[in-house]
Design an enzyme around this catalytic site. Structure first.
Site, PDB file in Angstrom:
ATOM      1  N   ASP A  12       0.804  -1.232   0.000  1.00 25.15           N
ATOM      2  CA  ASP A  12       0.000   0.000   0.000  1.00 25.15           C
ATOM      3  C   ASP A  12       0.828   1.270   0.000  1.00 25.15           C
ATOM      4  OD1 ASP A  12      -2.176  -1.716   0.131  1.00 25.15           O
ATOM      5  OD2 ASP A  12      -2.214  -1.686   2.315  1.00 25.15           O
ATOM      6  N   LYS A  15       1.720   2.255  -5.079  1.00 24.05           N
ATOM      7  CA  LYS A  15       2.241   1.718  -6.348  1.00 24.05           C
ATOM      8  C   LYS A  15       1.302   2.035  -7.520  1.00 24.05           C
ATOM      9  CE  LYS A  15       2.279  -2.373  -4.380  1.00 24.05           C
ATOM     10  NZ  LYS A  15       2.034  -2.021  -2.967  1.00 24.05           N
ATOM     11  N   GLY A  39      -4.572  -4.284  -3.758  1.00 25.82           N
ATOM     12  CA  GLY A  39      -5.563  -3.266  -4.083  1.00 25.82           C
ATOM     13  C   GLY A  39      -4.786  -2.018  -4.462  1.00 25.82           C
ATOM     14  N   HIS A  40      -4.749  -1.692  -5.744  1.00 24.73           N
ATOM     15  CA  HIS A  40      -3.960  -0.550  -6.221  1.00 24.73           C
ATOM     16  C   HIS A  40      -4.926   0.559  -6.637  1.00 24.73           C
ATOM     17  CE1 HIS A  40      -0.299  -3.334  -7.195  1.00 24.73           C
ATOM     18  NE2 HIS A  40      -0.696  -3.405  -5.947  1.00 24.73           N
ATOM     19  N   GLN A 221       2.016  -6.084  -3.240  1.00 28.04           N
ATOM     20  CA  GLN A 221       2.466  -6.178  -1.849  1.00 28.04           C
ATOM     21  C   GLN A 221       3.740  -5.331  -1.665  1.00 28.04           C
ATOM     22  OE1 GLN A 221       1.484  -9.570  -3.365  1.00 28.04           O
ATOM     23  NE2 GLN A 221      -0.416  -8.605  -2.843  1.00 28.04           N
TER      24      GLN A 221
HETATM   25  P1  GDP Z   1      -0.818   0.358  -3.529  1.00 30.44           P
HETATM   26  O1  GDP Z   1      -1.379  -0.953  -3.072  1.00 30.44           O
HETATM   27  O2  GDP Z   1       0.651   0.451  -3.290  1.00 30.44           O
HETATM   28  O3  GDP Z   1      -1.183   0.708  -4.941  1.00 30.44           O
HETATM   29  O4  GDP Z   1      -1.483   1.460  -2.590  1.00 30.44           O
HETATM   30  P2  GDP Z   1      -3.049   1.575  -2.176  1.00 30.44           P
HETATM   31  O5  GDP Z   1      -3.801   2.083  -3.335  1.00 30.44           O
HETATM   32  O6  GDP Z   1      -3.512   0.328  -1.522  1.00 30.44           O
HETATM   33  O7  GDP Z   1      -2.946   2.625  -0.991  1.00 30.44           O
HETATM   34  C1  GDP Z   1      -2.413   3.884  -1.185  1.00 30.44           C
HETATM   35  C2  GDP Z   1      -3.502   4.913  -0.819  1.00 30.44           C
HETATM   36  O8  GDP Z   1      -2.915   6.182  -0.703  1.00 30.44           O
HETATM   37  C3  GDP Z   1      -4.567   5.045  -1.888  1.00 30.44           C
HETATM   38  O9  GDP Z   1      -5.781   5.398  -1.283  1.00 30.44           O
HETATM   39  C4  GDP Z   1      -4.054   6.210  -2.741  1.00 30.44           C
HETATM   40  O10 GDP Z   1      -5.090   6.900  -3.407  1.00 30.44           O
HETATM   41  C5  GDP Z   1      -3.421   7.077  -1.687  1.00 30.44           C
HETATM   42  N1  GDP Z   1      -2.261   7.885  -2.109  1.00 30.44           N
HETATM   43  C6  GDP Z   1      -1.261   7.571  -2.977  1.00 30.44           C
HETATM   44  N2  GDP Z   1      -0.319   8.549  -2.980  1.00 30.44           N
HETATM   45  C7  GDP Z   1      -0.734   9.470  -2.087  1.00 30.44           C
HETATM   46  C8  GDP Z   1      -0.191  10.697  -1.615  1.00 30.44           C
HETATM   47  O11 GDP Z   1       0.903  11.138  -1.988  1.00 30.44           O
HETATM   48  N3  GDP Z   1      -0.912  11.374  -0.666  1.00 30.44           N
HETATM   49  C9  GDP Z   1      -2.109  10.930  -0.185  1.00 30.44           C
HETATM   50  N4  GDP Z   1      -2.752  11.648   0.716  1.00 30.44           N
HETATM   51  N5  GDP Z   1      -2.652   9.768  -0.614  1.00 30.44           N
HETATM   52  C10 GDP Z   1      -1.956   9.058  -1.535  1.00 30.44           C
HETATM   53  P1  IMO Z   2      -0.872  -4.217  -2.253  1.00 33.49           P
HETATM   54  O1  IMO Z   2      -0.424  -4.742  -3.594  1.00 33.49           O
HETATM   55  C1  IMO Z   2      -0.960  -4.647   2.085  1.00 33.49           C
HETATM   56  C2  IMO Z   2      -0.966  -8.724   3.678  1.00 33.49           C
HETATM   57  C3  IMO Z   2      -2.225  -9.167   4.395  1.00 33.49           C
HETATM   58  C4  IMO Z   2      -1.638 -10.148   5.395  1.00 33.49           C
HETATM   59  C5  IMO Z   2      -0.532 -10.815   4.595  1.00 33.49           C
HETATM   60  C6  IMO Z   2      -0.926 -12.142   3.965  1.00 33.49           C
HETATM   61  O2  IMO Z   2      -2.170  -3.510  -2.302  1.00 33.49           O
HETATM   62  O3  IMO Z   2       0.215  -3.436  -1.616  1.00 33.49           O
HETATM   63  P2  IMO Z   2      -2.451 -12.822   1.905  1.00 33.49           P
HETATM   64  O4  IMO Z   2      -3.886 -12.503   1.589  1.00 33.49           O
HETATM   65  O5  IMO Z   2      -1.488 -12.362   0.870  1.00 33.49           O
HETATM   66  O6  IMO Z   2      -2.242 -14.265   2.253  1.00 33.49           O
HETATM   67  O7  IMO Z   2      -2.136 -12.004   3.261  1.00 33.49           O
HETATM   68  O8  IMO Z   2      -0.169  -9.900   3.569  1.00 33.49           O
HETATM   69  N1  IMO Z   2      -1.196  -8.221   2.293  1.00 33.49           N
HETATM   70  C7  IMO Z   2      -1.140  -6.931   1.965  1.00 33.49           C
HETATM   71  N2  IMO Z   2      -0.975  -5.822   2.738  1.00 33.49           N
HETATM   72  N3  IMO Z   2      -1.051  -4.533   0.734  1.00 33.49           N
HETATM   73  C8  IMO Z   2      -1.187  -5.624  -0.043  1.00 33.49           C
HETATM   74  O9  IMO Z   2      -1.157  -5.557  -1.394  1.00 33.49           O
HETATM   75  C9  IMO Z   2      -1.278  -6.884   0.567  1.00 33.49           C
HETATM   76  N4  IMO Z   2      -1.430  -8.153   0.103  1.00 33.49           N
HETATM   77  C10 IMO Z   2      -1.353  -8.964   1.179  1.00 33.49           C
HETATM   78  O10 IMO Z   2      -2.870  -8.085   5.019  1.00 33.49           O
HETATM   79  O11 IMO Z   2      -1.040  -9.447   6.451  1.00 33.49           O
HETATM   80 MG    MG Z   3      -2.895  -1.670  -1.782  1.00 34.23          MG
END
Ligand code: GDP
Ligand code: IMO
Ligand code: MG
Length: 420
Positions: A12, A15, A39-40, A221
């Site tokens: 998270d 990415k 979840g991106h 991840q």
């Molecule tokens: P990913 O899994 O690495 O793609 O990240 P996620 O989408 O799960 O979580 C990142 C969260 O932070 C999302 O809700 C994005 O919209 C948000 N986000 C990304 N970059 C920034 C930033 O620079 N500032 C803020 N406030 N939110 C951001």
């Molecule tokens: P993105 O790509 C954050 C964490 C889960 C749990 C562990 C194992 O959005 O960054 P799993 O379902 O893979 O067997 O869970 O890994 N986890 C993540 N945490 N971002 C993710 O993906 C994750 N994918 C798995 O919360 O701790």
């Molecule tokens: Mg994510």
């Protein structure tokens, strides 16, 4: 030429946003591991799209997207994602290919994931319950079903055999389940999947490389969730590091050029497991609220803490990171001071290394305290206009990790960032 973009923390890191921003420079975006546990989030003109299996280049019409062999795909989630994208005017079918060798998540994989977690009680991993662990277990156990199998005449027979194996396994857990509805939905989604372009991803990728195409491999991840190098057993079931782009796409290491590592300006983790810089007080709660730190896949509150340079340096050596992208700088707008963990105190000794098993020792973060900037940076697009304390903090991270910073992200929208 292949660049790899991946998360350096516990996932998270942002990415999705950065892939979506960088995508216009590339011809191909390819996912190489993970599955719907990811979840991106992409935000364009205030509109939010969350991708789980589909590469984050999909909003750009000129880009070819590939779901590589290293990915595990749940047809139900996949179909849902495609339909949501269609509602937003994006026809995925036109520019998405799927490797025939990617593995399928069955409804019973999800049951096994839930049963295994329930049996662990307080020691649970905190899995996303998407069936990731059991599917990778079937892959390495040589029992799995692959995308290409859905076109075989004996597909239903193979499906039934694997399902029965799973039902037998679930018995050891004493876990009640009923998959009647999910199974019907899954079968319909498999039919939907049959309409997509399936390729031998390794040949496909190498042809793109030969044709001089620019490829971005998108990780899921983060390095601290890597099956080998993460905080085992509180990890995911795939390798999440650069090396996985080779095995998850079928490309040789020498094709990889830049490795873009993403880190938040603080740290989060969702699920169980060690987190040395975790803030269990109102400071952590403040970061969670301001940063909207709730899971993109499960909605769970993310645990929040200060940035951890011990973990970051570790991730950098594992991945060969050539440039850093720092996200979520705006979330720390209101802080008077900001802590940066420079070393760990492990059972009384200062160290720069991640201990073998952080649950077996006492790990206390050793902090350097830097000044905050107490102003809003979310609308700033020019490095020269950023407050000096933020620039000092970014320079400090760059010096301490010995890697240049290329982008600092200042908000969730595609355009909220500053080139460094
Ligand atoms: P990913 O899994 O690495 O793609 O990240 P996620 O989408 O799960 O979580 C990142 C969260 O932070 C999302 O809700 C994005 O919209 C948000 N986000 C990304 N970059 C920034 C930033 O620079 N500032 C803020 N406030 N939110 C951001
Ligand atoms: P993105 O790509 C954050 C964490 C889960 C749990 C562990 C194992 O959005 O960054 P799993 O379902 O893979 O067997 O869970 O890994 N986890 C993540 N945490 N971002 C993710 O993906 C994750 N994918 C798995 O919360 O701790
Ligand atoms: Mg994510």
């Amino acid at each position: 030429m292949v660049d790899v973009l991946l998360g350096l923390q516990w996932g998270d890191e942002g990415k999705g946003k950065i892939v979506d921003y960088l995508a216009p420079k590339y011809d191909v975006v390819a996912r190489f591991q993970g599955g719907p546990n990811a979840g991106h989030t992409l935000i364009v003109d205030g509109k939010k799209i969350v991708l789980h299996t589909i590469p984050s280049g999909v909003l750009h019409g000129h880009i070819q997207n590939l779901i590589g062999n290293g990915v595990v795909l749940d047809p139900i989630t996949f179909r849902m994602e495609c339909e949501r994208l269609k509602e937003s005017g994006v026809d995925v079918k036109k520019n998405l290919s799927i490797s025939r060798k990617a593995h399928l998540i069955l409804p019973t994989h999800r049951v096994l994931d839930a049963a295994s977690e329930a049996s662990k009680g307080a020691g649970k991993i905190g899995s996303t319950l998407k069936g990731i662990g059991p599917t990778y277990m079937d892959k390495t156990g040589r029992n799995g079903l692959r995308i290409g199998d859905v076109l075989l005449p004996e597909f239903m027979h193979r499906y039934e055999a694997l399902k029965q194996k799973h039902i037998h396994l679930v018995k050891q857990y004493d876990y009640e389940f009923d998959i009647t509805v999910q199974e019907k939905e899954w079968m319909e989604a498999v039919e939907y999947l049959r309409g997509f372009t399936m390729v031998d991803g390794e040949y496909w990728m190498n042809e793109q490389i030969k044709a001089g195409k620019k490829i971005l491999a998108e990780g899921a991840q983060g390095s601290m969730l890597d099956i080998d190098f993460g905080t085992y057993p509180f990890v995911t079931s795939s390798n999440t590091i650069t090396a996985s782009a080779c095995t998850g796409l079928g490309i040789a290491p020498h094709h990889i050029k830049n490795v873009i590592g993403i880190s938040k300006l603080y740290c989060t983790r969702v699920g169980s497991g060690p987190f040395p810089t975790e803030l269990l007080d109102e400071v952590g709660e403040n970061i969670r609220q301001v940063g909207r730190e709730f899971g993109s896949t499960t909605g769970r509150p993310r645990r929040c803490g200060w940035i951890d340079l011990v973990a970051l340096r570790y991730a950098i050596i594992l991945n060969g990171v050539t440039e850093l992208v720092i996200t979520k700088a705006d979330v720390l707008n209101d802080f008077v001071t900001i802590n940066v963990c420079s070393q760990y105190d492990v059972d009384g000794d200062l160290t720069n290394q991640i201990p073998f098993d952080m649950t077996q020792v006492s790990v206390k973060p050793h902090y350097t305290v830097l000044s905050g900037w107490k102003s809003d940076v979310s609308t700033i697009r020019d490095k020269n206009l950023l407050p000096a304390p933020l620039c000092s903090l970014i320079d400090h991270i760059s010096e301490q990790t010995n890697v240049k910073v290329s982008i600092v992200s200042t908000g969730p929208d595609r355009n909220q960032l500053v080139s460094w």
